[in-house]
Design a protein around this motif. Structure first.
Motif, PDB file in Angstrom:
ATOM      1  N   GLY A   5       4.783   9.405  -8.188  1.00 51.73           N
ATOM      2  CA  GLY A   5       5.610   9.481  -9.386  1.00 51.73           C
ATOM      3  C   GLY A   5       4.788   9.665 -10.654  1.00 51.73           C
ATOM      4  O   GLY A   5       5.150  10.437 -11.543  1.00 51.73           O
ATOM      5  N   VAL A   6       3.662   8.962 -10.719  1.00 50.67           N
ATOM      6  CA  VAL A   6       2.789   9.076 -11.892  1.00 50.67           C
ATOM      7  C   VAL A   6       2.245  10.498 -12.014  1.00 50.67           C
ATOM      8  O   VAL A   6       2.278  11.104 -13.088  1.00 50.67           O
ATOM      9  CB  VAL A   6       1.643   8.041 -11.827  1.00 50.67           C
ATOM     10  CG1 VAL A   6       0.558   8.342 -12.844  1.00 50.67           C
ATOM     11  CG2 VAL A   6       2.185   6.631 -12.032  1.00 50.67           C
ATOM     12  N   VAL A   7       1.740  11.047 -10.912  1.00 43.91           N
ATOM     13  CA  VAL A   7       1.171  12.401 -10.995  1.00 43.91           C
ATOM     14  C   VAL A   7       2.258  13.427 -11.304  1.00 43.91           C
ATOM     15  O   VAL A   7       2.021  14.384 -12.036  1.00 43.91           O
ATOM     16  CB  VAL A   7       0.357  12.766  -9.733  1.00 43.91           C
ATOM     17  CG1 VAL A   7       1.230  13.207  -8.573  1.00 43.91           C
ATOM     18  CG2 VAL A   7      -0.662  13.842 -10.044  1.00 43.91           C
ATOM     19  N   HIS A   8       3.453  13.225 -10.788  1.00 43.67           N
ATOM     20  CA  HIS A   8       4.558  14.144 -11.076  1.00 43.67           C
ATOM     21  C   HIS A   8       4.846  14.142 -12.578  1.00 43.67           C
ATOM     22  O   HIS A   8       4.965  15.208 -13.206  1.00 43.67           O
ATOM     23  CB  HIS A   8       5.790  13.732 -10.279  1.00 43.67           C
ATOM     24  CG  HIS A   8       6.841  14.787 -10.205  1.00 43.67           C
ATOM     25  ND1 HIS A   8       7.896  14.711  -9.335  1.00 43.67           N
ATOM     26  CD2 HIS A   8       7.028  15.943 -10.878  1.00 43.67           C
ATOM     27  CE1 HIS A   8       8.677  15.770  -9.486  1.00 43.67           C
ATOM     28  NE2 HIS A   8       8.167  16.528 -10.427  1.00 43.67           N
ATOM     29  N   ALA A  31       0.836  -1.203   0.000  1.00 40.68           N
ATOM     30  CA  ALA A  31       0.000   0.000   0.000  1.00 40.68           C
ATOM     31  C   ALA A  31       0.871   1.254   0.000  1.00 40.68           C
ATOM     32  O   ALA A  31       0.575   2.222  -0.715  1.00 40.68           O
ATOM     33  CB  ALA A  31      -0.935  -0.008   1.209  1.00 40.68           C
ATOM     34  N   ALA A  32       1.945   1.236   0.782  1.00 42.64           N
ATOM     35  CA  ALA A  32       2.858   2.384   0.819  1.00 42.64           C
ATOM     36  C   ALA A  32       3.538   2.578  -0.531  1.00 42.64           C
ATOM     37  O   ALA A  32       3.652   3.709  -1.027  1.00 42.64           O
ATOM     38  CB  ALA A  32       3.896   2.193   1.926  1.00 42.64           C
ATOM     39  N   ILE A  33       3.964   1.478  -1.141  1.00 42.13           N
ATOM     40  CA  ILE A  33       4.614   1.571  -2.454  1.00 42.13           C
ATOM     41  C   ILE A  33       3.624   2.086  -3.494  1.00 42.13           C
ATOM     42  O   ILE A  33       3.980   2.903  -4.357  1.00 42.13           O
ATOM     43  CB  ILE A  33       5.221   0.214  -2.856  1.00 42.13           C
ATOM     44  CG1 ILE A  33       6.441  -0.075  -1.974  1.00 42.13           C
ATOM     45  CG2 ILE A  33       5.601   0.187  -4.337  1.00 42.13           C
ATOM     46  CD1 ILE A  33       7.002  -1.475  -2.122  1.00 42.13           C
ATOM     47  N   ALA A  34       2.371   1.642  -3.418  1.00 45.69           N
ATOM     48  CA  ALA A  34       1.347   2.133  -4.356  1.00 45.69           C
ATOM     49  C   ALA A  34       1.198   3.651  -4.246  1.00 45.69           C
ATOM     50  O   ALA A  34       1.041   4.342  -5.259  1.00 45.69           O
ATOM     51  CB  ALA A  34       0.010   1.443  -4.093  1.00 45.69           C
ATOM     52  N   ALA A  35       1.256   4.183  -3.031  1.00 44.61           N
ATOM     53  CA  ALA A  35       1.156   5.634  -2.846  1.00 44.61           C
ATOM     54  C   ALA A  35       2.359   6.350  -3.457  1.00 44.61           C
ATOM     55  O   ALA A  35       2.213   7.412  -4.074  1.00 44.61           O
ATOM     56  CB  ALA A  35       1.033   5.973  -1.361  1.00 44.61           C
ATOM     57  N   LEU A  36       3.546   5.780  -3.315  1.00 35.66           N
ATOM     58  CA  LEU A  36       4.739   6.400  -3.901  1.00 35.66           C
ATOM     59  C   LEU A  36       4.724   6.307  -5.425  1.00 35.66           C
ATOM     60  O   LEU A  36       5.128   7.252  -6.108  1.00 35.66           O
ATOM     61  CB  LEU A  36       6.004   5.755  -3.321  1.00 35.66           C
ATOM     62  CG  LEU A  36       6.221   6.000  -1.826  1.00 35.66           C
ATOM     63  CD1 LEU A  36       7.430   5.216  -1.321  1.00 35.66           C
ATOM     64  CD2 LEU A  36       6.360   7.483  -1.521  1.00 35.66           C
ATOM     65  N   VAL A  37       4.233   5.198  -5.953  1.00 38.00           N
ATOM     66  CA  VAL A  37       4.098   5.072  -7.407  1.00 38.00           C
ATOM     67  C   VAL A  37       3.096   6.109  -7.922  1.00 38.00           C
ATOM     68  O   VAL A  37       3.324   6.766  -8.947  1.00 38.00           O
ATOM     69  CB  VAL A  37       3.674   3.635  -7.803  1.00 38.00           C
ATOM     70  CG1 VAL A  37       3.230   3.567  -9.255  1.00 38.00           C
ATOM     71  CG2 VAL A  37       4.818   2.662  -7.554  1.00 38.00           C
ATOM     72  N   ALA A  38       1.993   6.284  -7.200  1.00 38.90           N
ATOM     73  CA  ALA A  38       0.999   7.290  -7.591  1.00 38.90           C
ATOM     74  C   ALA A  38       1.611   8.686  -7.585  1.00 38.90           C
ATOM     75  O   ALA A  38       1.311   9.513  -8.459  1.00 38.90           O
ATOM     76  CB  ALA A  38      -0.212   7.235  -6.658  1.00 38.90           C
TER      77      ALA A  38
END
Length: 165
Positions: free
Chosen positions: A81-84, A72-79
């Motif tokens: 990066g995606v929004v950036h 779940a934490a990694i999913a938030a960090l990937v999100a």
């Protein structure tokens, strides 16, 4: 506009305060991990549902609880990066981000149904994944909006007045 003072590009361009965006992404990762842990404890402890581990593993279950929280934490960090990347490269980045998060949440909700777990465990895990998707999507969207600034269009340089030529 015509003339020497016309903007080179009439649209403002976005810029991202990376520190603010990634700090918010880190905070969202912590929140997502805590939601995952609380959701698993709630499911196992209160509702006696096998969430990610058999009942014999107890309320805390096995290592899958930690891995789920880490995921779940990694999913938030990937999100984050995606929004950036979307802010810097696409028109209407938040609309695209909404679609990416929405479809990723649907995939995460469908994933438990390819397992051989009980129906209750599959439904509960799908619900937990929905809560995680909504939390990550809404928090990262808010952080991205507050970390994005619009740079005004550049103006063409003004010519020197005739008297200085």
């Amino acid at each position: 506009m015509t003339g020497m003072n016309a903007p080179l590009d009439p649209t403002p361009r976005p810029a991202v305060n990376g520190g603010k965006l990634w700090a918010g992404g880190g905070a969202t990762a912590a929140v997502a991990a805590l939601i995952a842990i609380a959701g698993i404890l709630l499911g196992r402890g209160l509702f006696d549902i096998d969430v990610l581990a058999p009942k014999g593993q107890g309320t805390w279950g096995d290592a899958s609880t930690g891995w789920y929280a880490l995921g779940a934490a990694i999913a938030a960090l990937v999100a984050t990066g995606v929004v950036h990347a979307l802010i810097l490269t696409t028109p209407r980045p938040m609309r695209f981000f909404g679609w990416v998060v929405g479809l990723s949440t649907v995939v995460a909700m469908l994933a438990p149904f390819v397992t051989d777990s009980s129906l209750g465990a599959r439904l509960y895990t799908a619900g937990l994944n929905l809560v995680l998707g909504v939390a990550i999507g809404s928090l990262i969207s808010g952080v991205a909006r507050s970390a994005t600034i619009l740079i005004p269009p550049r103006q063409a340089p003004r010519p020197y007045p005739q008297q200085y030529r």
